[in-house]
Design a protein around this motif. Structure first.
Motif, PDB file in Angstrom:
ATOM      1  N   VAL A   1     -37.723 -10.263  13.332  1.00 31.55           N
ATOM      2  CA  VAL A   1     -38.909  -9.843  14.077  1.00 31.55           C
ATOM      3  C   VAL A   1     -40.168  -9.929  13.219  1.00 31.55           C
ATOM      4  N   MET A   2     -40.119  -9.336  12.032  1.00 30.53           N
ATOM      5  CA  MET A   2     -41.317  -9.224  11.196  1.00 30.53           C
ATOM      6  C   MET A   2     -41.697 -10.542  10.503  1.00 30.53           C
ATOM      7  N   GLU A   3     -40.711 -11.287  10.044  1.00 21.25           N
ATOM      8  CA  GLU A   3     -40.993 -12.521   9.312  1.00 21.25           C
ATOM      9  C   GLU A   3     -40.830 -13.770  10.177  1.00 21.25           C
TER      10      GLU A   3
ATOM     11  N   GLU B   1     -28.737   2.430  15.197  1.00 18.05           N
ATOM     12  CA  GLU B   1     -30.038   2.196  14.553  1.00 18.05           C
ATOM     13  C   GLU B   1     -30.878   1.248  15.345  1.00 18.05           C
TER      14      GLU B   1
ATOM     15  N   HIS C   1     -38.463  -9.640  20.703  1.00 19.40           N
ATOM     16  CA  HIS C   1     -37.504  -8.568  20.983  1.00 19.40           C
ATOM     17  C   HIS C   1     -37.343  -8.307  22.475  1.00 19.40           C
TER      18      HIS C   1
ATOM     19  N   ALA D   1     -32.301  -7.957  11.581  1.00 16.49           N
ATOM     20  CA  ALA D   1     -33.147  -7.831  12.765  1.00 16.49           C
ATOM     21  C   ALA D   1     -34.611  -7.663  12.365  1.00 16.49           C
ATOM     22  N   ARG D   2     -34.860  -6.871  11.352  1.00 14.00           N
ATOM     23  CA  ARG D   2     -36.238  -6.682  10.874  1.00 14.00           C
ATOM     24  C   ARG D   2     -36.833  -7.989  10.370  1.00 14.00           C
ATOM     25  N   VAL D   3     -36.045  -8.747   9.611  1.00 10.04           N
ATOM     26  CA  VAL D   3     -36.518 -10.039   9.098  1.00 10.04           C
ATOM     27  C   VAL D   3     -36.841 -10.966  10.268  1.00 10.04           C
TER      28      VAL D   3
ATOM     29  N   VAL E   1     -29.346  -4.303  10.783  1.00 10.76           N
ATOM     30  CA  VAL E   1     -30.711  -3.806  10.965  1.00 10.76           C
ATOM     31  C   VAL E   1     -31.707  -4.590  10.119  1.00 10.76           C
ATOM     32  N   GLU E   2     -31.390  -4.839   8.871  1.00 14.81           N
ATOM     33  CA  GLU E   2     -32.317  -5.586   8.002  1.00 14.81           C
ATOM     34  C   GLU E   2     -32.513  -7.010   8.501  1.00 14.81           C
TER      35      GLU E   2
END
Length: 85
Positions: free
Chosen positions: A57-59, A85, A64, A53-55, A50-51
């Motif tokens: 997308v966000m960074e 999640e 997605h 994936a967040r990196v 999950v982390e």
């Protein structure tokens, strides 16, 4: 399998390596595997990272909504692999 360093870092949740690679290969974040079309975001999703994936997308600006050769998005991969999640 045709995975590259970005795919491997995403799949295994190596966040520092992932961030470093995103800085050095920014245009590759949505490059799909040449056989399956899976992206590094899909690799992270498949493994429940999950982390990572967040990196991505966000960074890294990962898309997605990108689809593999079977027409699946990262969300579809999560559903198929049973990740919650």
């Amino acid at each position: 399998w045709g995975l590259n360093a970005l795919d491997e870092a995403a799949a295994h949740g190596h966040l520092d390596t992932l961030r470093l690679l995103l800085c050095h290969v920014p245009g590759r974040v949505d490059a799909g595997n040449r056989w399956s079309g899976t992206t590094c975001l899909m690799q992270a999703a498949r493994r429940g990272q999950v982390e990572a994936a967040r990196v991505l997308v966000m960074e890294g600006g990962a898309d997605h909504t990108a689809r593999d050769r079977r027409g699946r998005t990262a969300v579809d991969v999560v559903r198929e692999e049973g990740q919650q999640e």
